[in-house]
Design a protein around this motif. Structure first.
Motif, PDB file in Angstrom:
ATOM      1  N   ARG A 118       0.846  -1.207   0.000  1.00 51.83           N
ATOM      2  CA  ARG A 118       0.000   0.000   0.000  1.00 51.83           C
ATOM      3  C   ARG A 118       0.878   1.254   0.000  1.00 51.83           C
ATOM      4  N   LEU A 119       1.917   1.250   0.843  1.00 55.90           N
ATOM      5  CA  LEU A 119       2.822   2.397   0.912  1.00 55.90           C
ATOM      6  C   LEU A 119       3.577   2.581  -0.400  1.00 55.90           C
ATOM      7  N   ALA A 120       3.996   1.483  -1.017  1.00 58.68           N
ATOM      8  CA  ALA A 120       4.685   1.568  -2.310  1.00 58.68           C
ATOM      9  C   ALA A 120       3.760   2.148  -3.367  1.00 58.68           C
ATOM     10  N   HIS A 121       2.485   1.765  -3.340  1.00 55.15           N
ATOM     11  CA  HIS A 121       1.511   2.299  -4.300  1.00 55.15           C
ATOM     12  C   HIS A 121       1.354   3.812  -4.110  1.00 55.15           C
ATOM     13  N   ILE A 122       1.219   4.245  -2.859  1.00 54.34           N
ATOM     14  CA  ILE A 122       1.088   5.684  -2.578  1.00 54.34           C
ATOM     15  C   ILE A 122       2.320   6.425  -3.067  1.00 54.34           C
TER      16      ILE A 122
END
Length: 172
Positions: free
Chosen positions: A54-58
């Motif tokens: 999720r953090l990588a996507h953001i």
């Protein structure tokens, strides 16, 4: 850097409303004394996806937005006190990857308190969420209040950022 921006005829700011499930963004330009909406929306992540992904996507989406809109400056709401610490940690992690994306792009990210954003947009630090959204709509000449709420909050952060450089959308 702020003084250099204030001398320009137009400044583009991107506001960010940090979160983990939804990150709002809003891109606003000041030109000839008025504010102009460029874009707004949300980066969504699914709760079923592991936190690292999720953090990588953001991070990747913020990088893409910075490349696409090439803002001069960014604005983000400061992390404020959470009653539930477990909900504050994911937001803090999201803020970290957002800040990293700005740092890698060499774009200044100004932090504003929630009260500073409210006051900048409405004239009152005690304004409620609907008042802020309505003033964002008015200031940007929109027919309807921007949706979703996270995007409206991000637009308010962008407006606050521009106002902190020059009053009421005017560059100094």
């Amino acid at each position: 850097m702020i003084k250099e921006m204030a001398a320009r005829r137009a400044i583009v700011a991107i506001g960010i409303d940090p979160g983990i499930a939804a990150v709002g963004f809003g891109v606003v330009r000041t030109r000839e004394g008025s504010l102009e909406l460029i874009a707004h929306g949300c980066i969504q992540t699914e709760s079923s996806v592991p936190m690292g992904k999720r953090l990588a996507h953001i991070f990747n989406e913020i990088k893409r937005l910075l490349q696409q809109y090439a803002p001069d400056v960014g604005g983000i709401e400061e992390l404020y006190f959470f009653r539930n610490v477990s909900s504050a940690f994911p937001v803090a992690e999201a803020r970290g990857v957002i800040r990293l994306a700005f740092e890698e792009a060499n774009i200044e990210l100004m932090q504003h308190t929630p009260n500073a954003i409210k006051k900048s947009v409405t004239g009152s630090a005690r304004a409620d969420k609907l008042q802020v959204q309505e003033m964002v709509r008015i200031l940007l000449g929109m027919k309807e209040i921007p949706k979703p709420d996270h995007a409206a909050d991000a637009l308010a952060a962008a407006i606050c950022t521009l106002h902190s450089i020059g009053p009421a959308g005017y560059t100094l």
